[in-house]
Enzyme design. Structure first.
Site, PDB file in Angstrom:
ATOM      1  N   ASP A  12      40.750  46.145  53.310  1.00 53.76           N
ATOM      2  CA  ASP A  12      41.403  44.944  53.329  1.00 53.76           C
ATOM      3  C   ASP A  12      40.146  43.729  53.707  1.00 53.76           C
ATOM      4  O   ASP A  12      39.281  44.306  54.460  1.00 53.76           O
ATOM      5  CB  ASP A  12      42.482  44.782  54.108  1.00 53.76           C
ATOM      6  CG  ASP A  12      43.427  43.494  54.096  1.00 53.76           C
ATOM      7  OD1 ASP A  12      43.058  43.050  52.701  1.00 53.76           O
ATOM      8  OD2 ASP A  12      44.090  43.276  54.965  1.00 53.76           O
ATOM      9  N   ASN A  60      49.862  44.562  44.085  1.00 52.72           N
ATOM     10  CA  ASN A  60      48.685  43.913  43.546  1.00 52.72           C
ATOM     11  C   ASN A  60      48.798  43.178  42.344  1.00 52.72           C
ATOM     12  O   ASN A  60      48.042  42.464  41.714  1.00 52.72           O
ATOM     13  CB  ASN A  60      47.310  44.680  43.775  1.00 52.72           C
ATOM     14  CG  ASN A  60      47.130  44.948  45.261  1.00 52.72           C
ATOM     15  OD1 ASN A  60      46.235  45.914  45.711  1.00 52.72           O
ATOM     16  ND2 ASN A  60      47.191  43.850  46.181  1.00 52.72           N
TER      17      ASN A  60
HETATM   18  C1  FPP Z   1      41.279  44.052  49.717  1.00 55.00           C
HETATM   19  O1  FPP Z   1      40.731  42.902  49.641  1.00 55.00           O
HETATM   20  C2  FPP Z   1      40.914  45.135  48.664  1.00 55.00           C
HETATM   21  C3  FPP Z   1      41.590  45.414  47.568  1.00 55.00           C
HETATM   22  C4  FPP Z   1      42.802  44.316  46.731  1.00 55.00           C
HETATM   23  C5  FPP Z   1      41.355  46.429  47.072  1.00 55.00           C
HETATM   24  C6  FPP Z   1      40.234  46.551  45.920  1.00 55.00           C
HETATM   25  C7  FPP Z   1      39.175  47.142  46.792  1.00 55.00           C
HETATM   26  C8  FPP Z   1      38.071  47.482  46.589  1.00 55.00           C
HETATM   27  C9  FPP Z   1      37.187  46.562  45.261  1.00 55.00           C
HETATM   28  C10 FPP Z   1      36.819  48.409  47.117  1.00 55.00           C
HETATM   29  C11 FPP Z   1      36.763  49.376  46.128  1.00 55.00           C
HETATM   30  C12 FPP Z   1      37.815  50.206  45.657  1.00 55.00           C
HETATM   31  C13 FPP Z   1      37.652  51.055  44.622  1.00 55.00           C
HETATM   32  C14 FPP Z   1      38.283  52.426  44.410  1.00 55.00           C
HETATM   33  C15 FPP Z   1      36.630  50.884  43.516  1.00 55.00           C
HETATM   34  P1  FPP Z   1      41.461  41.459  49.540  1.00 55.00           P
HETATM   35  O2  FPP Z   1      41.485  40.896  48.257  1.00 55.00           O
HETATM   36  O3  FPP Z   1      43.073  41.827  49.935  1.00 55.00           O
HETATM   37  O4  FPP Z   1      41.245  40.642  50.479  1.00 55.00           O
HETATM   38  P2  FPP Z   1      41.783  39.284  51.533  1.00 55.00           P
HETATM   39  O5  FPP Z   1      42.871  40.289  52.222  1.00 55.00           O
HETATM   40  O6  FPP Z   1      40.668  38.711  52.239  1.00 55.00           O
HETATM   41  O7  FPP Z   1      42.453  38.519  50.457  1.00 55.00           O
END
Ligand code: FPP
Length: 233
Positions: A12, A60
């Site tokens: 996160d 998501n």
């Molecule tokens: C959290 O950041 C992350 C995600 C929604 C998932 C995406 C994860 C990655 C890109 C890492 C790599 C994973 C793979 C399998 C390639 P957020 O957008 O929720 O952050 P925020 O809470 O600050 O908005």
């Protein structure tokens, strides 16, 4: 230091990390993706047997269309790159979650990655993609109902171990340690059944800054806990 056999991570904070740097959220995801590769390699070096990460939840899809597109393109590239890491680390990679909503080319990449790595057993790496704990439990219950209907399973004899075998994580032990980066202290529908007895480690460090030392800190925290339940030895 005792190593947890299975570490699960809620990745996160990519978006907030990027915003704090005056960059678009997509930049945070790109750096977060590179970081996952580093942490995965380090976990393998340490001898962690199972690593499971939450990459994309069933919720998501509600994010802005542009961001979902960016994430899907990142997964496309990552799944291809991951074949190399799998060979290098002798690591079996599996995707958990419901693949049916993913684009066909992503599903093809998943099949290829899982096939190419299926005989490795140094480390087991699970990536949760279009994953939701409640959705996983529902899908499991649907399969159980089918098997009860066809007489393959007897409802009154269903055990916890049998129930676990209907989940996406069948044959993977429950996590000993859950890590969530970036300050929130929630499970967010991740591994609801499997986290019943896991230790929880929450850190304010955002995922792109979560480096090897931060992983060691989480393992130290795990060592400081008095584990009496679940997988405790
Ligand atoms: C959290 O950041 C992350 C995600 C929604 C998932 C995406 C994860 C990655 C890109 C890492 C790599 C994973 C793979 C399998 C390639 P957020 O957008 O929720 O952050 P925020 O809470 O600050 O908005």
């Amino acid at each position: 230091m005792e190593l947890p056999e299975h570490i699960a991570i809620i990745l996160d904070g990519n978006g907030r990390w990027a915003k704090a740097k005056g960059m678009p959220r997509s930049y945070g995801h790109v750096v977060g993706c590179d970081n996952l590769e580093k942490i995965c390699n380090f976990a393998c070096e340490l001898g962690i047997k199972y690593l499971t990460v939450y990459a994309f939840s069933t919720e998501n899809w509600k994010r802005a269309e542009e961001e979902v597109k960016t994430l899907m393109n990142l997964f496309r590239r990552y799944l291809k790159r991951c074949i190399k890491s799998a060979h290098k680390n002798h690591m079996r990679v599996r995707i958990i979650g419901d693949p049916s909503r993913l684009d066909p080319d992503i599903r093809d990449s998943i099949r290829l990655l899982e096939k190419e790595s299926e005989n490795y057993d140094k480390m087991f790496f699970q990536i949760a993609l279009n994953y939701g704990g409640r959705d996983e439990i529902l899908r499991g219950v649907q399969k159980i109902c089918e098997d009860v209907g066809s007489g393959k399973l007897s409802a009154d004899k269903l055990s916890e171990a049998q129930f676990s075998s209907y989940l996406d994580t069948a044959d993977i032990p429950d996590p000993d340690l859950l890590i969530r980066t970036s300050g929130e202290q929630r499970i967010s529908n991740f591994l609801l059944w499997q986290l019943a007895y896991s230790e929880m480690y929450f850190t304010n460090v955002p995922w792109p800054d979560f480096n090897n030392d931060e992983l060691l800190k989480a393992i130290e925290y795990y060592n400081s806990r008095d584990r009496r339940y679940g997988n405790a030895k």
